[in-house]
Design a protein around this motif. Structure first.
Motif, PDB file in Angstrom:
ATOM      1  N   SER A 155       0.862  -1.197   0.000  1.00  0.00           N
ATOM      2  CA  SER A 155       0.000   0.000   0.000  1.00  0.00           C
ATOM      3  C   SER A 155       0.891   1.237   0.000  1.00  0.00           C
ATOM      4  CB  SER A 155      -0.892   0.017   1.233  1.00  0.00           C
ATOM      5  OG  SER A 155      -1.941  -0.859   1.065  1.00  0.00           O
ATOM      6  N   PRO A 156       1.503   1.560  -1.139  1.00  0.00           N
ATOM      7  CA  PRO A 156       2.488   2.646  -1.174  1.00  0.00           C
ATOM      8  C   PRO A 156       1.840   4.030  -1.281  1.00  0.00           C
ATOM      9  CG  PRO A 156       2.308   1.632  -3.322  1.00  0.00           C
ATOM     10  CD  PRO A 156       1.328   0.927  -2.454  1.00  0.00           C
ATOM     11  N   GLU A 157       2.611   5.038  -0.956  1.00  0.00           N
ATOM     12  CA  GLU A 157       2.212   6.425  -1.245  1.00  0.00           C
ATOM     13  C   GLU A 157       2.654   6.720  -2.679  1.00  0.00           C
ATOM     14  OE1 GLU A 157       0.384   8.680   0.518  1.00  0.00           O
ATOM     15  OE2 GLU A 157       0.032   6.891   1.723  1.00  0.00           O
ATOM     16  N   ALA A 172       1.657   3.350 -11.987  1.00  0.00           N
ATOM     17  CA  ALA A 172       0.750   3.433 -10.827  1.00  0.00           C
ATOM     18  C   ALA A 172      -0.670   3.165 -11.293  1.00  0.00           C
ATOM     19  CB  ALA A 172       0.820   4.818 -10.195  1.00  0.00           C
ATOM     20  N   ILE A 173      -1.398   2.460 -10.460  1.00  0.00           N
ATOM     21  CA  ILE A 173      -2.834   2.252 -10.720  1.00  0.00           C
ATOM     22  C   ILE A 173      -3.556   2.990  -9.594  1.00  0.00           C
ATOM     23  CG2 ILE A 173      -4.672   0.555 -11.076  1.00  0.00           C
ATOM     24  CD1 ILE A 173      -1.279  -0.883 -11.071  1.00  0.00           C
ATOM     25  N   LEU A 174      -4.322   4.022  -9.949  1.00  0.00           N
ATOM     26  CA  LEU A 174      -4.971   4.864  -8.944  1.00  0.00           C
ATOM     27  C   LEU A 174      -6.444   4.485  -8.831  1.00  0.00           C
ATOM     28  CD1 LEU A 174      -3.490   8.342 -10.003  1.00  0.00           C
ATOM     29  CD2 LEU A 174      -2.458   6.552  -8.562  1.00  0.00           C
ATOM     30  N   GLU A 175      -6.888   4.256  -7.622  1.00  0.00           N
ATOM     31  CA  GLU A 175      -8.263   3.791  -7.403  1.00  0.00           C
ATOM     32  C   GLU A 175      -8.920   4.655  -6.324  1.00  0.00           C
ATOM     33  OE1 GLU A 175     -10.649   1.610  -8.554  1.00  0.00           O
ATOM     34  OE2 GLU A 175     -11.780   2.510  -6.890  1.00  0.00           O
ATOM     35  N   LYS A 176     -10.074   5.217  -6.644  1.00  0.00           N
ATOM     36  CA  LYS A 176     -10.694   6.119  -5.661  1.00  0.00           C
ATOM     37  C   LYS A 176     -11.298   5.370  -4.479  1.00  0.00           C
ATOM     38  CE  LYS A 176     -15.300   6.690  -7.672  1.00  0.00           C
ATOM     39  NZ  LYS A 176     -16.330   7.590  -8.100  1.00  0.00           N
ATOM     40  N   GLY A 177     -11.667   4.115  -4.674  1.00  0.00           N
ATOM     41  CA  GLY A 177     -12.229   3.322  -3.577  1.00  0.00           C
ATOM     42  C   GLY A 177     -11.265   2.219  -3.198  1.00  0.00           C
ATOM     43  N   TRP A 178     -11.778   0.984  -3.246  1.00  0.00           N
ATOM     44  CA  TRP A 178     -10.919  -0.173  -3.020  1.00  0.00           C
ATOM     45  C   TRP A 178     -10.844  -0.972  -4.307  1.00  0.00           C
ATOM     46  CZ3 TRP A 178     -15.935   0.263  -1.460  1.00  0.00           C
ATOM     47  CH2 TRP A 178     -16.816  -0.765  -1.790  1.00  0.00           C
ATOM     48  N   LEU A 179      -9.715  -1.682  -4.483  1.00  0.00           N
ATOM     49  CA  LEU A 179      -9.538  -2.334  -5.780  1.00  0.00           C
ATOM     50  C   LEU A 179     -10.574  -3.432  -5.978  1.00  0.00           C
ATOM     51  CD1 LEU A 179      -7.835  -5.316  -5.862  1.00  0.00           C
ATOM     52  CD2 LEU A 179      -6.072  -3.818  -4.975  1.00  0.00           C
ATOM     53  N   GLY A 180     -11.118  -3.474  -7.170  1.00  0.00           N
ATOM     54  CA  GLY A 180     -12.170  -4.453  -7.477  1.00  0.00           C
ATOM     55  C   GLY A 180     -13.524  -4.063  -6.894  1.00  0.00           C
ATOM     56  N   GLY A 181     -13.644  -2.865  -6.330  1.00  0.00           N
ATOM     57  CA  GLY A 181     -14.910  -2.466  -5.694  1.00  0.00           C
ATOM     58  C   GLY A 181     -15.934  -1.902  -6.671  1.00  0.00           C
ATOM     59  N   GLY A 182     -15.534  -1.711  -7.922  1.00  0.00           N
ATOM     60  CA  GLY A 182     -16.482  -1.239  -8.944  1.00  0.00           C
ATOM     61  C   GLY A 182     -17.229  -2.436  -9.537  1.00  0.00           C
ATOM     62  N   ASN A 183     -17.470  -2.365 -10.822  1.00  0.00           N
ATOM     63  CA  ASN A 183     -18.254  -3.435 -11.461  1.00  0.00           C
ATOM     64  C   ASN A 183     -17.532  -4.783 -11.421  1.00  0.00           C
ATOM     65  OD1 ASN A 183     -20.142  -1.521 -12.055  1.00  0.00           O
ATOM     66  ND2 ASN A 183     -19.413  -1.175 -14.146  1.00  0.00           N
ATOM     67  N   THR A 184     -16.207  -4.739 -11.325  1.00  0.00           N
ATOM     68  CA  THR A 184     -15.456  -5.998 -11.317  1.00  0.00           C
ATOM     69  C   THR A 184     -15.872  -6.877 -10.137  1.00  0.00           C
ATOM     70  OG1 THR A 184     -13.629  -5.013 -12.517  1.00  0.00           O
ATOM     71  CG2 THR A 184     -13.107  -6.959 -11.200  1.00  0.00           C
ATOM     72  N   GLY A 185     -16.161  -6.272  -9.006  1.00  0.00           N
ATOM     73  CA  GLY A 185     -16.583  -7.059  -7.840  1.00  0.00           C
ATOM     74  C   GLY A 185     -18.092  -7.144  -7.703  1.00  0.00           C
ATOM     75  N   ARG A 186     -18.822  -6.705  -8.717  1.00  0.00           N
ATOM     76  CA  ARG A 186     -20.290  -6.662  -8.602  1.00  0.00           C
ATOM     77  C   ARG A 186     -20.988  -7.468  -9.682  1.00  0.00           C
ATOM     78  NH1 ARG A 186     -21.860  -1.948  -5.604  1.00  0.00           N
ATOM     79  NH2 ARG A 186     -19.978  -1.080  -4.706  1.00  0.00           N
ATOM     80  N   ASN A 187     -20.232  -8.114 -10.547  1.00  0.00           N
ATOM     81  CA  ASN A 187     -20.894  -8.756 -11.689  1.00  0.00           C
ATOM     82  C   ASN A 187     -21.267 -10.203 -11.378  1.00  0.00           C
ATOM     83  OD1 ASN A 187     -18.688 -10.584 -12.780  1.00  0.00           O
ATOM     84  ND2 ASN A 187     -17.639  -8.624 -12.556  1.00  0.00           N
ATOM     85  N   THR A 188     -21.919 -10.827 -12.342  1.00  0.00           N
ATOM     86  CA  THR A 188     -22.387 -12.203 -12.145  1.00  0.00           C
ATOM     87  C   THR A 188     -21.438 -13.220 -12.778  1.00  0.00           C
ATOM     88  OG1 THR A 188     -23.858 -11.730 -13.999  1.00  0.00           O
ATOM     89  CG2 THR A 188     -24.832 -11.717 -11.819  1.00  0.00           C
ATOM     90  N   ALA A 192       3.946  -7.108  -7.253  1.00  0.00           N
ATOM     91  CA  ALA A 192       5.201  -7.879  -7.237  1.00  0.00           C
ATOM     92  C   ALA A 192       6.182  -7.387  -8.308  1.00  0.00           C
ATOM     93  CB  ALA A 192       4.896  -9.358  -7.461  1.00  0.00           C
ATOM     94  N   MET A 193       5.643  -6.795  -9.385  1.00  0.00           N
ATOM     95  CA  MET A 193       6.535  -6.249 -10.433  1.00  0.00           C
ATOM     96  C   MET A 193       7.061  -4.868 -10.053  1.00  0.00           C
ATOM     97  SD  MET A 193       4.983  -7.092 -14.196  1.00  0.00           S
ATOM     98  CE  MET A 193       3.233  -7.108 -13.879  1.00  0.00           C
ATOM     99  N   GLY A 194       6.653  -4.352  -8.880  1.00  0.00           N
ATOM    100  CA  GLY A 194       7.124  -3.034  -8.444  1.00  0.00           C
ATOM    101  C   GLY A 194       6.159  -1.912  -8.780  1.00  0.00           C
ATOM    102  N   MET A 195       5.001  -2.261  -9.345  1.00  0.00           N
ATOM    103  CA  MET A 195       4.010  -1.216  -9.649  1.00  0.00           C
ATOM    104  C   MET A 195       3.310  -0.786  -8.361  1.00  0.00           C
ATOM    105  SD  MET A 195       2.295  -2.729 -13.092  1.00  0.00           S
ATOM    106  CE  MET A 195       3.274  -3.045 -14.557  1.00  0.00           C
ATOM    107  N   ASP A 196       2.792   0.441  -8.353  1.00  0.00           N
ATOM    108  CA  ASP A 196       2.097   0.952  -7.168  1.00  0.00           C
ATOM    109  C   ASP A 196       0.588   0.911  -7.377  1.00  0.00           C
ATOM    110  OD1 ASP A 196       4.525   1.398  -6.027  1.00  0.00           O
ATOM    111  OD2 ASP A 196       4.532   3.581  -6.333  1.00  0.00           O
ATOM    112  N   VAL A 197      -0.083   0.067  -6.610  1.00  0.00           N
ATOM    113  CA  VAL A 197      -1.556   0.065  -6.618  1.00  0.00           C
ATOM    114  C   VAL A 197      -1.970   0.961  -5.447  1.00  0.00           C
ATOM    115  CG1 VAL A 197      -3.641  -1.348  -6.542  1.00  0.00           C
ATOM    116  CG2 VAL A 197      -1.500  -2.345  -7.401  1.00  0.00           C
TER     117      VAL A 197
END
Ligand code: FAD
Ligand code: PYC
Length: 414
Positions: free
Chosen positions: A26-28, A61-77, A196-201
């Protein structure tokens, strides 16, 4: 990153699970990245993953206003299939479906891909002709589907009522290697691999502005301060128009709520996924035994992330005709997501009028199945400036009238 394996589970069991490390950091934010992806849904995370794995671009960097997967990705069927009509669609959805086959191994995360088979019911003569046409198109595209008789439908789905009062089942389009996967695990798997690749989520980091100079992107403004970048990928589904407006261009996207619900768990009763697009209902049984149910989109644009009540009623009423046994089930949970709809029901993967800004959106009601293929293609587009998989999905097709009409295949949103 420590590998997940049966040995790791055994080792941790012996030491009371004290040795597991966090799946992602959880980097800055840093001051500057080569590429920023806005939106840590499946498509954003997959884009970042393939930027790293396929193109060696890891200062991301991947910037997310909420929590990761909290949009449609975590809401679909969680339905996965590639039975689309047009060639560009078949190419990207089949690429995605084939990547799902090895995703658990590739990401070292069990995404529970379950190619149990999927049937789209034909309940009008128009649908029979439409699905027969799709089956022919799919065989030319190398996508394995077949049109099956109503008797075969009954054999595969014994709980179905073929002679519903409004729409009898006349046959179906079967994709044997269609199915489901665990949606959260897809997001978690990509996030873990990116980290793990060093990217910042970076979660709880909302992009509030897009900064440009001389027609080129230079960075974004966020609630954690300004962050610079050379390239920017907007992958925010139902919030695409909001982000595009920040960058000064418009997209033909409408945002609308789509909802789903699950029943109490019951004994195994249906081992294929069934979509009934005429009556607007689809159903599968989860590994826990719950019946996972969804219907159509709200009939008006909105950002409510819950959906209107009458839709639940309509969906359940429609499914009652097709599966009378569900009338006795109690429903446990209901939720909604904000989906990003285009006029031709196909996605947009495109350069934009701003140099360095790319957009990946418009997956509407059907983007879960596309996540790996979309990420693969979007990463190529961002890294090289072009990708054979995205060419026809550019945003200018609406101006030029080159629609990729998938209103039948989209099913849920036709
Ligand atoms: P999302 O997962 O929504 O991710 C976008 C992210 O961007 C969000 O996390 C959001 O918080 C973030 N964001 C937005 N604005 C900002 C900002 N300003 N700054 C930072 N972050 C921001 N598809 C299928 O293939 N099969 C199905 O069975 C299926 N069923 C569905 C059922 C329902 C009820 C719903 C709602 C959708 C369904 N879909 C299905 C569609 C599928 O879920 C979506 O197409 C897909 O998940 C989109 O993924 P995404 O990564 O583009 O968007
Ligand atoms: O696109 O297959 C799909 C789908 C099913 C339910 C919602 N979308």
């Amino acid at each position: 990153m420590k590998r997940y394996s049966v040995f790791a589970v055994a080792r941790e069991a012996l030491r009371h699970h004290t040795g597991w490390e966090r799946a992602w950091r959880s980097p800055e934010p840093k001051k500057k990245y080569d590429a920023i992806i806005v939106g840590a849904g499946g498509h954003g995370l997959a884009t970042a993953y393939y930027l790293g794995v396929n193109h060696g671009i890891r200062n991301v960097a991947i910037l997310e206003k909420g929590w990761l997967g909290g949009g449609n990705t975590g809401r679909n069927t969680t339905i996965i299939r590639s039975n689309y009509l047009q060639d560009p669609s078949a190419a990207i959805y089949e690429k995605a479906r084939s990547l799902y086959e090895t995703m658990s191994q590739d990401l070292n995360m069990n995404v529970m891909f379950s190619p149990r088979g999927l049937i789209m019911l034909a309940q009008t003569h128009h649908e029979v002709r439409g699905y027969q046409r799709t089956a022919h198109a799919n065989s030319l595209q190398g996508v394995e589907t077949q049109f099956i008789s109503r008797e075969k439908v009954k054999e595969l789905v014994p709980i179905i009522n073929l002679d519903g009062p409004r729409y009898p089942v006349l046959g179906g389009l079967l994709q044997k290697r269609g199915g489901t996967a665990r949606h959260d695990a897809v997001a978690w798997g990509y996030a873990r691999a990116c980290s793990a690749m060093g990217m910042d989520v970076i979660q709880k980091c909302e992009v509030t502005g897009v900064r440009t100079e001389g027609g080129k992107v230079v960075g974004v403004s966020t609630n954690k301060g300004d962050i610079d970048c050379d390239k920017l990928g907007m992958v925010v589904a139902g919030h695409t128009s909001v982000l595009a407006e920040m960058a000064g261009f418009r997209l033909p996207i409408e945002s609308v709520a789509l909802q789903a619900l699950v029943s109490e768990p019951i004994k195994p009763g249906m081992d294929v996924v069934v979509m009934a697009n005429t009556v607007h209902g689809y159903m599968s049984q989860s590994d826990k035994g719950e019946m996972v149910i969804g219907g159509g989109t709200d009939g008006f644009n909105n950002y409510t992330q819950r959906g209107s009540f009458h839709h639940i009623e309509e969906t359940v009423r429609a499914l009652n005709e097709t599966f009378p046994m569900i009338s006795r089930l109690k429903m446990l949970r209901q939720w909604g997501g904000i989906v990003d709809m285009t006029g031709d029901r196909s996605p947009i993967l495109s350069k934009t009028p701003v140099d360095g800004i790319f957009v990946n959106c418009g997956w509407g009601t059907g983007g879960f199945k596309a996540i790996p293929g979309s990420g693969w293609a979007m990463a190529e587009l961002m890294a090289k400036g072009h990708s054979p998989l995205t060419e026809e999905f550019n945003m200018y097709r609406f101006r030029e009238g080159k629609f990729i009409d998938e209103s039948v295949a989209a099913g849920v949103a036709h």
